[in-house]
Design a protein around this motif. Structure first.
Motif, short mmCIF file in Angstrom:
data_model
loop_
_atom_site.label_atom_id
_atom_site.label_comp_id
_atom_site.label_asym_id
_atom_site.label_seq_id
_atom_site.Cartn_x
_atom_site.Cartn_y
_atom_site.Cartn_z
N HIS A 190 30.88 14.07 42.15
CA HIS A 190 31.85 13.60 41.15
C HIS A 190 32.76 14.72 40.67
O HIS A 190 33.82 14.47 40.12
N TYR B 229 42.48 22.02 40.34
CA TYR B 229 41.56 20.98 39.86
C TYR B 229 42.42 19.89 39.24
O TYR B 229 43.07 20.12 38.23
N GLN C 110 43.20 13.79 37.39
CA GLN C 110 42.39 12.57 37.49
C GLN C 110 40.90 12.90 37.55
O GLN C 110 40.08 12.26 36.87
N THR C 111 40.53 13.91 38.33
CA THR C 111 39.13 14.28 38.44
C THR C 111 38.63 14.88 37.13
O THR C 111 37.53 14.56 36.68
N TYR D 115 34.36 16.87 42.50
CA TYR D 115 35.46 17.25 43.39
C TYR D 115 35.92 16.18 44.38
O TYR D 115 36.92 16.37 45.07
N TYR D 116 35.24 15.04 44.44
CA TYR D 116 35.46 14.13 45.57
C TYR D 116 36.85 13.50 45.60
O TYR D 116 37.39 13.26 46.67
N LEU D 117 37.44 13.22 44.45
CA LEU D 117 38.75 12.54 44.46
C LEU D 117 39.81 13.38 45.17
O LEU D 117 40.63 12.85 45.91
N LYS D 118 39.81 14.67 44.94
CA LYS D 118 40.81 15.55 45.55
C LYS D 118 40.33 16.15 46.88
O LYS D 118 41.07 16.18 47.85
N HIS E 103 35.65 13.27 35.22
CA HIS E 103 34.47 14.14 35.15
C HIS E 103 34.06 14.37 33.70
O HIS E 103 32.88 14.27 33.35
#
Length: 199
Positions: A163, A19, A22-23, A165-168, A27
């Motif tokens: 939101h 995880y 950044q997220t 998990y989308y960045l990674k 988050h």
């Protein structure tokens, strides 16, 4: 007394590589904080309505209270349910009960993961204790404010809003679900279950 955003029980980067920092930062500091702010605002507006005896917008503010309150409660549980170097099979009392109600940890994990991947749109997958049936259940909440299994106590929560998990992971929800199993804080889950069972 106003609700406050709880501090994370670990550093922003502590859940890497499963995880990403950044997220976690976005988050927690933006999304979870928005729920806390929305909850405080809804409670203030309802208090104002009571003082004035003007309940014209009560439906709106009670919906806001349910939405933001549920978001705050579930996010707090989500953060506490994870820890650095967590994961692995369940331990202790929760392992016993998982074997009792699901047959084995592997069967439980498969059912929980399948439920998580299948949540339509945004929502949550939860391991809960149901005091009426006196058993563990896996439930999904696609609109968290409308979770209708009123009597259950959530023990383990997985946030499946994009939101989370989308960045990674982008649109690869199954990959996020699989990575999350490496972070579970079974000590926290066991404490919650023990409280439900009065142990």
């Amino acid at each position: 007394m106003k609700h406050e955003l709880p501090a994370l029980p670990y550093d922003y980067n502590a859940l890497e590589p499963h995880y990403d920092e950044q997220t976690v930062r976005l988050h927690h500091d933006a999304h979870h904080k928005a729920y806390v702010d929305g909850l405080n605002n809804a409670e203030a507006k309802l208090a104002e309505a009571r003082e004035k005896g003007d309940f014209a917008l009560v439906k709106h503010w009670e919906r806001e209270l349910a939405f933001h309150g549920s978001g705050h409660i579930l996010h707090t549980l989500f953060w506490d349910n994870m820890k650095p170097a967590g994961g692995g099979p369940a331990t202790g009392l929760v392992a016993e009960k998982i074997d009792q109600y699901f047959g084995s940890f592997e069967t439980f994990k498969k059912q929980f993961s399948a439920a998580a991947v299948a949540v339509e749109g945004s929502g949550w997958t939860l391991l809960c204790y149901n005091p009426v049936f006196k058993k563990l259940e896996i439930l999904t909440a696609e609109k968290h404010q409308n979770l209708t299994q009123w009597g259950v106590t959530p023990l383990l929560a997985l946030d499946l809003w994009e939101h989370a998990y989308y960045l990674k992971y982008q649109n690869k929800r199954p990959a996020f679900v699989e990575a999350w199993w490496n972070l579970i804080n079974w000590d926290d889950v066991n404490q919650r279950l023990a409280a439900c069972l009065g142990k």
